[in-house]
Enzyme design. Structure first.
Site, short mmCIF file in Angstrom:
data_model
loop_
_atom_site.label_atom_id
_atom_site.label_comp_id
_atom_site.label_asym_id
_atom_site.label_seq_id
_atom_site.Cartn_x
_atom_site.Cartn_y
_atom_site.Cartn_z
N THR A 152 4.88 -2.17 1.64
CA THR A 152 5.61 -2.54 0.42
C THR A 152 5.18 -3.96 0.05
O THR A 152 4.16 -4.16 -0.58
CB THR A 152 7.14 -2.41 0.61
OG1 THR A 152 7.53 -3.09 1.80
CG2 THR A 152 7.54 -0.95 0.69
N LYS A 178 5.11 -1.03 9.26
CA LYS A 178 5.22 -1.84 8.07
C LYS A 178 6.50 -2.66 8.18
O LYS A 178 7.46 -2.27 8.83
CB LYS A 178 5.22 -1.00 6.78
CG LYS A 178 6.40 -0.09 6.59
CD LYS A 178 7.68 -0.70 6.04
CE LYS A 178 7.44 -1.50 4.79
NZ LYS A 178 8.73 -2.12 4.32
N THR A 189 13.74 -4.00 8.15
CA THR A 189 13.13 -3.08 7.18
C THR A 189 11.75 -2.83 7.68
O THR A 189 10.82 -3.47 7.27
CB THR A 189 12.97 -3.64 5.79
OG1 THR A 189 14.21 -3.76 5.23
CG2 THR A 189 12.27 -2.64 4.86
N GLU A 275 7.75 -12.09 4.21
CA GLU A 275 7.54 -12.32 2.78
C GLU A 275 7.35 -13.81 2.47
O GLU A 275 8.22 -14.63 2.76
CB GLU A 275 8.71 -11.74 1.98
CG GLU A 275 8.70 -10.23 1.99
CD GLU A 275 9.92 -9.61 1.35
OE1 GLU A 275 9.84 -8.41 1.01
OE2 GLU A 275 10.95 -10.29 1.23
N ASN A 401 11.55 -11.99 -3.79
CA ASN A 401 12.81 -11.25 -3.77
C ASN A 401 13.64 -11.42 -5.03
O ASN A 401 14.57 -10.64 -5.26
CB ASN A 401 13.62 -11.65 -2.52
CG ASN A 401 13.07 -10.99 -1.29
OD1 ASN A 401 13.26 -9.80 -1.07
ND2 ASN A 401 12.30 -11.74 -0.51
#
Length: 406
Positions: A152, A178, A189, A275, A401
């Site tokens: 993602t 992932k 996640t 991220e 985000n």
């Protein structure tokens, strides 16, 4: 043990495929992993009370059926908070896959990752299944395509494999995962799919996975958010031909050691690919009173936003680390703690017995400017230790985000 090239297709009898099915705008978004023979299955799942439909489906397959032949995964839509309709789509996906692979639908595992609250576009999901099955291959390239198709916000594919010997036979564990955001201890996640050709009982396979998850995936954090979709699946097809592991003997211990190495590699890769991250941030707590306290202390440091921001700024602001240790809930004497920073650029003692050592700020900045940085906290209370992994906190994390759904 030897690290080898490849991922889920490295063990004997496993095939994979990865494609663009149209779920996302312009990136690969569906993957499949298939075993030529049915596998014993093990799994661990999110501790979030809000569990996505595929988590519930996979818990049924792993805990009640105990065998699996394939995994079908999509990225882009999480199929979380989708009610009975979402669970029904898991069943439809499994049924379509089972029909084409000529296996039972309750031997098909499904996984999803992406935006919460949206229903799966089943025309694209079923079309993707139909497209992938003819593409299934045991090549390294096929495994890599599958690893790329579950990404993602990940910036790099995550796959690894290891080869070792059990009972005189060469055996292999290969895996892909992932995870980049909504990552916090007790699963994150993240999706992790681990394949092995080892012959091992279902009970010991589950015990092995549960034992290594505690010290790998449960020791990483990016942002403090525990996801609805966390899933780690371990399938063993027994095609290596080793004597089946049915008791906790030397072969079992060797298997657990190899499994740990595979999952530690994936966990650290996920933490380092958080991220917006520019660095992997590791915290080692040594000489703690107990393993439980060492775990709590190390997690407290890598989840501290102030510490993560300091790592991004290459700032040896050790007060933030001591503060994070202090509010962890573990009782210790702060006037006995030693703290070090370490990276490829060297190792430096920052505080000794809770007091600044007069270290060189220039040297500290050099150490903190590497792609992987470690803080070592010596508690001087016992012999227990633990390591947790996180990443720095950057401007880009907020940017990613703030508009995740667009």
């Amino acid at each position: 043990m030897k690290v080898i090239e490849g991922g889920v297709t490295a063990p004997k009898g496993f095939q994979a495929a990865g494609i663009f099915a149209g779920i996302k705008k312009d990136k690969k978004d569906m993957a499949m992993v298939y075993s030529e023979v049915p596998c014993v299955a093990a799994g661990t799942f999110t501790t979030n009370v809000v569990k996505a439909a595929p988590v519930k489906w996979d818990q049924h397959v792993v805990y009640e059926v105990g065998k699996a032949s394939a995994i079908v995964a999509n990225s882009g839509i999480a199929n979380a908070c989708t009610g009975e309709e979402g669970y029904g789509y898991c069943r439809e996906t499994a049924a379509k896959t089972a029909e084409l692979l000529h296996v039972s639908e309750d031997q098909i595992l499904v996984a999803s990752t992406g935006v919460i609250g949206r229903q799966l576009p089943m025309d694209k999901i079923k079309g993707g299944v139909e497209k992938m099955i003819p593409l299934l291959s045991d090549t390294k390239a096929a495994g890599t395509l599958a690893a790329e198709s579950i990404m993602t916000t990940d910036t790099i594919k995550k796959e690894t494999a290891i080869e070792f010997t059990l009972g005189g036979k060469n055996v292999t564990i290969g895996a892909m995962s992932k995870g980049s955001g909504m990552i916090h201890p007790n699963m994150c996640t993240m999706l992790a799919f681990i394949m092995t050709d080892v012959a091992i009982s279902r009970e010991l396979l589950q015990k092995a996975l549960s034992s290594v998850v505690k010290d790998t995936y449960n020791m990483i954090s990016v942002d403090g958010d525990t996801s609805t979709n966390d899933t780690a699946l371990l399938l063993a097809n027994g095609l290596a031909g080793n004597p089946e592991i049915t008791e906790e003997n030397e072969d079992y211990e060797t298997f657990v050691k190899a499994l740990y190495q595979v999952n530690e590699t994936l966990a650290k890769t996920m933490a380092g690919d958080g991220e917006g991250a520019t660095a992997l941030f590791e915290c080692k707590v040594i000489h703690a009173k107990s393993k439980e306290e060492a775990v709590i202390l190390s997690k407290s440091v890598i989840t501290s936003n102030l510490t993560k921001a300091a790592i991004f700024g290459h700032d040896a602001n050790w007060g933030r680390i001591l503060c994070a240790l202090g509010y962890s809930g573990v009782q210790f004497d702060p006037e006995k703690v030693d703290l070090y920073f370490e990276s490829a650029a060297g190792k430096l003692k920052i505080i000794e017995n809770g007091v600044d050592t007069g270290y060189s700020e220039e040297e500290a900045t050099k150490i903190l400017s590497e792609k992987a940085v470690t803080a070592i906290a010596d508690m001087k209370m016992g012999e227990a230790s633990a390591t947790a992994w996180g990443c720095d906190l950057t401007y880009d994390y907020v940017k990613i985000n703030a508009d995740y759904r667009s």
